[in-house]
Motif scaffolding. Structure first.
Motif, PDB file in Angstrom:
ATOM      1  N   ALA A 158       3.857 -10.712  -5.381  1.00  0.00           N
ATOM      2  CA  ALA A 158       5.224 -10.303  -3.764  1.00  0.00           C
ATOM      3  C   ALA A 158       4.714 -10.640  -2.910  1.00  0.00           C
ATOM      4  O   ALA A 158       4.990 -10.551  -1.989  1.00  0.00           O
ATOM      5  CB  ALA A 158       5.174  -8.696  -4.797  1.00  0.00           C
ATOM      6  N   ALA A 159       3.118  -9.831  -2.767  1.00  0.00           N
ATOM      7  CA  ALA A 159       2.433 -10.108  -1.317  1.00  0.00           C
ATOM      8  C   ALA A 159       2.897 -11.787  -0.280  1.00  0.00           C
ATOM      9  O   ALA A 159       3.357 -11.786   0.894  1.00  0.00           O
ATOM     10  CB  ALA A 159       1.264  -9.140  -0.963  1.00  0.00           C
ATOM     11  N   ARG A 166       6.711 -13.735  -1.374  1.00  0.00           N
ATOM     12  CA  ARG A 166       8.182 -12.682  -0.542  1.00  0.00           C
ATOM     13  C   ARG A 166       8.270 -13.432   0.926  1.00  0.00           C
ATOM     14  O   ARG A 166       7.048 -13.588   1.739  1.00  0.00           O
ATOM     15  CB  ARG A 166       7.802 -11.803  -0.519  1.00  0.00           C
ATOM     16  CG  ARG A 166       8.304 -11.116  -2.035  1.00  0.00           C
ATOM     17  CD  ARG A 166       9.543 -11.416  -2.305  1.00  0.00           C
ATOM     18  NE  ARG A 166       9.417 -10.488  -3.834  1.00  0.00           N
ATOM     19  CZ  ARG A 166       9.536  -9.576  -4.237  1.00  0.00           C
ATOM     20  NH1 ARG A 166       9.578  -8.495  -3.771  1.00  0.00           N
ATOM     21  NH2 ARG A 166       9.647  -9.252  -5.341  1.00  0.00           N
ATOM     22  N   GLU A 195       5.786  -0.507   4.627  1.00  0.00           N
ATOM     23  CA  GLU A 195       5.025  -1.254   3.922  1.00  0.00           C
ATOM     24  C   GLU A 195       5.209  -2.470   3.358  1.00  0.00           C
ATOM     25  O   GLU A 195       6.044  -1.997   2.199  1.00  0.00           O
ATOM     26  CB  GLU A 195       4.380   0.468   2.587  1.00  0.00           C
ATOM     27  CG  GLU A 195       4.112   1.713   3.166  1.00  0.00           C
ATOM     28  CD  GLU A 195       4.994   2.706   3.706  1.00  0.00           C
ATOM     29  OE1 GLU A 195       5.913   1.976   3.638  1.00  0.00           O
ATOM     30  OE2 GLU A 195       4.749   3.218   4.581  1.00  0.00           O
ATOM     31  N   GLU A 222       4.906  -3.390   0.168  1.00  0.00           N
ATOM     32  CA  GLU A 222       5.754  -2.712  -0.985  1.00  0.00           C
ATOM     33  C   GLU A 222       7.049  -2.389  -1.167  1.00  0.00           C
ATOM     34  O   GLU A 222       8.251  -2.400  -1.851  1.00  0.00           O
ATOM     35  CB  GLU A 222       5.016  -1.979  -2.349  1.00  0.00           C
ATOM     36  CG  GLU A 222       4.543  -0.581  -1.720  1.00  0.00           C
ATOM     37  CD  GLU A 222       3.125  -0.351  -0.679  1.00  0.00           C
ATOM     38  OE1 GLU A 222       3.018   0.584  -1.012  1.00  0.00           O
ATOM     39  OE2 GLU A 222       2.630  -1.295  -0.697  1.00  0.00           O
ATOM     40  N   ASN A 223       7.923  -1.984   0.185  1.00  0.00           N
ATOM     41  CA  ASN A 223       8.883  -2.136   0.312  1.00  0.00           C
ATOM     42  C   ASN A 223       9.655  -2.519   1.028  1.00  0.00           C
ATOM     43  O   ASN A 223      10.262  -1.918   1.625  1.00  0.00           O
ATOM     44  CB  ASN A 223       8.709   0.082   1.205  1.00  0.00           C
ATOM     45  CG  ASN A 223       7.792   1.088   0.407  1.00  0.00           C
ATOM     46  OD1 ASN A 223       8.200   0.937  -0.944  1.00  0.00           O
ATOM     47  ND2 ASN A 223       7.507   1.844   1.039  1.00  0.00           N
ATOM     48  N   SER A 225      -0.849  -6.174   0.491  1.00  0.00           N
ATOM     49  CA  SER A 225      -0.243  -5.302  -0.502  1.00  0.00           C
ATOM     50  C   SER A 225      -1.776  -4.300  -1.241  1.00  0.00           C
ATOM     51  O   SER A 225      -2.994  -5.293  -0.916  1.00  0.00           O
ATOM     52  CB  SER A 225       0.385  -6.352  -1.231  1.00  0.00           C
ATOM     53  OG  SER A 225       1.342  -6.515  -1.013  1.00  0.00           O
TER      54      SER A 225
END
Length: 119
Positions: A14-15, A18, A54, A56-57, A118
């Motif tokens: 994801a880091a 995205r 953050e 992840e959010n 992340s």
């Protein structure tokens, strides 16, 4: 359509995979390019707003606001200083800059200037 680029995205990476906001599909902006974008916000009379979250959010609709919006600020160096202060205070977070348009009552632009790592 074979010449259209596919942007791979996955939950396992994801880091790196995205994409966020206006310029995230381009290579990272240089300091001069960031300055030019801030000047564009000022030239349009938009109000700069700095937010962070953050990694992840980051897909959430809620990002933390860094101080209050900089209503009426026209000094590019002052805006850059606040972006840097936010990044220094939250080095692992994504930091984005928005230009709020009073007349359209929406964001005229939004860009992630720093991408956090992340954990």
């Amino acid at each position: 359509m074979s010449d259209v680029q596919d942007y791979n995205s996955s939950l396992s990476d994801a880091a790196q995979s995205r994409k966020f906001e206006t310029f995230s599909y381009l290579p990272p902006l240089s300091k001069d390019a960031i300055r030019a974008q801030i000047q564009y916000i000022v030239d349009n009379g938009w109000n700069p707003v700095i937010e962070h979250t953050e990694p992840e959010n980051a897909r959430s609709n809620y990002w933390y606001m860094w101080k209050l919006p900089m209503f009426g600020e026209t000094d590019v160096d002052a805006i850059l200083a606040e972006v840097e202060a936010c990044h220094k205070a939250h080095p692992n977070n994504h930091v984005r800059l928005l230009g709020l348009d009073n007349f359209a009552q929406s964001a005229g632009t939004a860009m992630v200037i720093y991408r956090g790592q992340s954990v």
